[in-house]
Design a protein around this motif. Structure first.
Motif, short mmCIF file in Angstrom:
data_model
loop_
_atom_site.label_atom_id
_atom_site.label_comp_id
_atom_site.label_asym_id
_atom_site.label_seq_id
_atom_site.Cartn_x
_atom_site.Cartn_y
_atom_site.Cartn_z
N SER B 54 -4.42 -7.67 29.76
CA SER B 54 -4.77 -8.14 31.11
C SER B 54 -5.56 -7.09 31.90
O SER B 54 -6.36 -7.45 32.76
CB SER B 54 -3.52 -8.55 31.88
OG SER B 54 -2.69 -7.40 32.06
N ALA B 55 -5.35 -5.81 31.62
CA ALA B 55 -6.04 -4.79 32.44
C ALA B 55 -7.03 -3.95 31.64
O ALA B 55 -8.21 -3.83 32.01
CB ALA B 55 -5.00 -3.89 33.10
N HIS B 56 -6.57 -3.40 30.54
CA HIS B 56 -7.38 -2.37 29.86
C HIS B 56 -8.48 -2.96 28.96
O HIS B 56 -9.58 -2.43 28.93
CB HIS B 56 -6.46 -1.43 29.09
CG HIS B 56 -5.51 -0.71 29.98
ND1 HIS B 56 -5.91 0.26 30.86
CD2 HIS B 56 -4.17 -0.88 30.19
CE1 HIS B 56 -4.87 0.70 31.56
NE2 HIS B 56 -3.79 0.01 31.17
N LEU B 57 -8.16 -4.03 28.26
CA LEU B 57 -9.20 -4.65 27.41
C LEU B 57 -10.36 -5.18 28.26
O LEU B 57 -11.53 -4.90 27.94
CB LEU B 57 -8.59 -5.76 26.53
CG LEU B 57 -9.58 -6.47 25.61
CD1 LEU B 57 -10.17 -5.50 24.58
CD2 LEU B 57 -8.91 -7.63 24.86
N PRO B 58 -10.07 -5.92 29.37
CA PRO B 58 -11.20 -6.38 30.19
C PRO B 58 -12.04 -5.21 30.73
O PRO B 58 -13.27 -5.30 30.79
CB PRO B 58 -10.53 -7.15 31.33
CG PRO B 58 -9.21 -7.55 30.79
CD PRO B 58 -8.79 -6.47 29.85
N ALA B 59 -11.37 -4.11 31.11
CA ALA B 59 -12.11 -2.96 31.65
C ALA B 59 -13.06 -2.40 30.58
O ALA B 59 -14.24 -2.14 30.84
CB ALA B 59 -11.14 -1.88 32.11
N GLY B 202 -8.87 1.08 31.06
CA GLY B 202 -9.62 0.92 29.80
C GLY B 202 -8.78 1.36 28.63
O GLY B 202 -7.79 2.11 28.79
N LEU B 203 -9.15 0.89 27.43
CA LEU B 203 -8.34 1.16 26.23
C LEU B 203 -8.37 2.64 25.85
O LEU B 203 -7.37 3.18 25.36
CB LEU B 203 -8.80 0.28 25.07
CG LEU B 203 -8.56 -1.22 25.26
CD1 LEU B 203 -9.24 -2.03 24.15
CD2 LEU B 203 -7.08 -1.54 25.28
N GLY B 204 -9.54 3.28 26.05
CA GLY B 204 -9.64 4.72 25.78
C GLY B 204 -8.71 5.50 26.69
O GLY B 204 -7.98 6.41 26.25
N SER B 227 -10.75 -1.93 17.26
CA SER B 227 -11.30 -2.24 15.93
C SER B 227 -11.40 -3.74 15.73
O SER B 227 -12.41 -4.25 15.24
CB SER B 227 -10.37 -1.72 14.83
OG SER B 227 -10.57 -0.42 14.64
N VAL B 228 -10.31 -4.43 16.10
CA VAL B 228 -10.30 -5.89 15.91
C VAL B 228 -11.38 -6.54 16.76
O VAL B 228 -12.12 -7.42 16.29
CB VAL B 228 -8.90 -6.46 16.25
CG1 VAL B 228 -8.91 -7.98 16.25
CG2 VAL B 228 -7.87 -5.94 15.25
N VAL B 229 -11.51 -6.08 18.03
CA VAL B 229 -12.54 -6.64 18.92
C VAL B 229 -13.93 -6.41 18.31
O VAL B 229 -14.77 -7.32 18.28
CB VAL B 229 -12.44 -6.01 20.34
CG1 VAL B 229 -13.67 -6.33 21.15
CG2 VAL B 229 -11.19 -6.51 21.03
N ALA B 230 -14.17 -5.19 17.80
CA ALA B 230 -15.48 -4.87 17.21
C ALA B 230 -15.76 -5.81 16.03
O ALA B 230 -16.87 -6.35 15.90
CB ALA B 230 -15.51 -3.42 16.75
N MET B 231 -14.74 -6.03 15.18
CA MET B 231 -14.93 -6.90 14.01
C MET B 231 -15.21 -8.34 14.43
O MET B 231 -16.07 -9.00 13.85
CB MET B 231 -13.72 -6.82 13.09
CG MET B 231 -13.71 -5.54 12.27
SD MET B 231 -12.47 -5.54 10.98
CE MET B 231 -11.00 -5.12 11.87
#
Lengths: 250, 250
Positions: B54-59, B202-204, B227-231
């Motif tokens: 909800s927060a870090h992936l969208p960022a 953010g995820l980083g 990784s999954v998002v990139a794939m």
């Protein structure tokens, strides 16, 4: 139809000219072949006519008008068919019309379809060029050349990449097309027999630089068949041309 | 079984083997803060799903998308400029190559200093990492355009614009898709580096926060997600590529 007047040309990377004060002319409706050893400058003559190269001196006229002041005055068919793989056969054929931009889409489709009928590919318009055989691809490329709307066609060894039997079929086919269309054709070939079979006249380019083209009238009328090549006068001319080219090679 | 499924079997088997080695190693070490097992990582990902999704992936995705869009514009613009003007190629090409010798991770804190903890410092890192493969690959596409095809269009009377749209654009499309497929993982890495070095979300950023808490599985969870998002993104681009480039490989 086509007149070279004292034309000279030299590639920047070369020390000497490839074409030096060359003059010759082609009459309207003629089928003329140019033969000569590899690298003597036959294709350069074509590239000068179609404007891809600029002559260093002299003038080139098509229909008595200098080519510098003309557009769409010749149709050019290179050795390879150059069909674009991302376009269907019909889309490839209509390419010159798209570039000229004078017709609507339905008119272009109609003209492309007519051209495909003329070359016997009406069933193949929607196919990809990759689905066509070598001979069919050349026919499609020829249809595309026809749609340039030019009366002067420059065909640069269009059958050189085809196998022997396909070449025989294609030369008969081309002759039939020419008899129907009666366009002026300038045809480059390495094959003396092909030149004899197709042409009214053969121009021989000898050693570089090309200063003149020796002209030979082909001693046979049309229609022609494979048997025409067996006539003694045709055979004699074939021998003469081959010995000329051999001499140049030695 | 479909051919493509069968082709993926070796990769799937190797991945499974590597995961099993990882699981065994983690079980041997018995210290999740150093090396968590894959199962622990997946479990942690599930536990942290709310803040991550909800927060870090969208960022992170905002940084990736903005960075990627800017890189595409910049990369395409530079490639087109270098193709149109040889002087631009001579001036820009060495600079573009030189830009890749700059250690991005070292520059990122400087960007934070200049642009703060907001979006743009991370976007700049992303752009710096991704514009290069796009520029170089698309420019290679331009260089692969056959001169003979350009010449043919020229003999049809085509202008530069027509040559671009009818020949160059379709030719560079496969290169463009390859560039995007390369740029997606790089943009995600760029965004993560930017966030790792200075961000508020953010995820980083999340991964670094978990590091300070010695939560090994928590460090790996956002990385796995990246990784999954990139794939997935590369997969989507591959599907679009197949639909658009139907003629490729024929």
């Amino acid at each position: 139809m086509l007149t070279f007047q004292d034309v000279s040309f030299q590639y920047k990377t070369e020390d000497s000219p490839l074409i030096n004060h060359l003059s010759f002319s082609i009459n309207k409706g003629e089928f003329v072949s140019i033969i000569g050893p590899s690298g003597c400058g036959k294709s350069t003559i074509f590239r000068l006519v179609n404007g891809l190269l600029k002559s260093a001196g002299g003038e080139i006229f098509v229909d008595k008008t200098n080519i510098k002041s003309q557009k769409h005055y010749c149709g050019y068919m290179p050795q390879q068919d150059m069909l674009f793989p991302w376009r269907s056969v019909a889309e490839n054929v209509r390419l010159p019309l798209e570039i000229q931009g004078d017709l609507s889409n339905p008119e272009m489709d109609l003209r492309a379809n007519q051209a495909l009928i003329a070359v016997g590919l009406e069933e193949w318009g929607e196919k990809s060029p990759q689905e066509l055989s070598g001979g069919m691809r050349q026919r499609a490329a020829f249809a595309r050349t026809l749609l340039t709307g030019s009366d002067l066609l420059l065909l640069d060894e269009p059958f050189s990449a085809l196998d022997y039997l396909t070449r025989l079929t294609m030369r008969e086919w081309l002759l039939k097309q020419w008899e129907q269309e009666r366009k002026t054709v300038l045809f480059i070939t390495h094959d003396v027999e092909e030149a004899l079979f197709l042409s009214n006249r053969i121009l021989v380019a000898q050693n570089a630089p090309i200063t003149h083209l020796q002209s030979f009238d082909v001693p046979s009328g049309y229609p022609r068949s494979m048997q025409t090549l067996q006539q003694p006068e045709m055979f004699a001319l074939k021998e003469q041309l081959i010995s000329m080219l051999r001499r140049d090679k030695l | 079984m479909r051919k493509t499924n069968r082709a993926n079997i070796p990769a799937a088997l190797l991945s499974l083997a590597l995961l099993m080695i990882w699981q065994a190693a983690a079980m041997g070490i018995q210290a999740a803060y150093i090396l968590p097992s894959p199962l622990q990582v997946i479990l942690r990902l599930w536990e942290l799903r709310r803040p991550l999704f909800s927060a870090h992936l969208p960022a992170t995705m905002t940084v990736v998308v903005v960075g990627l869009v800017l890189s595409v514009f910049l990369g395409l613009g530079l490639a087109i400029l270098m193709d149109c003007y040889p002087a631009a190629e001579k001036a820009l090409y060495p600079l573009i190559i030189a830009s890749q010798t700059i250690p991005t991770t070292a520059l990122a804190p400087l960007f934070v200093l200049w642009f703060g903890y907001g979006l743009w410092s991370k976007v700049l890192v992303t752009v710096l990492m991704t514009f290069f493969p796009i520029t170089i690959t698309v420019f290679d596409g331009f260089r692969s355009v056959k001169t003979e095809m350009t010449d043919l269009l020229f003999t049809f009377g085509a202008n530069k614009q027509q040559i671009f749209w009818k020949l160059k654009f379709p030719t560079i499309l496969p290169y463009f898709f390859s560039a995007i497929k390369m740029a997606i993982p790089l943009s995600i890495i760029g965004a993560a580096i930017g966030e790792w070095l200075g961000a508020q979300n953010g995820l980083g950023y999340f991964s670094r926060r978990m590091m300070t808490q010695l939560d090994g599985a928590g460090v790996f969870a956002p990385i796995l997600l990246l990784s999954v998002v990139a794939m997935i993104l590369v997969g989507i681009i591959s599907i679009i590529e197949k639909r658009v480039l139907t003629w490729r490989g024929q």
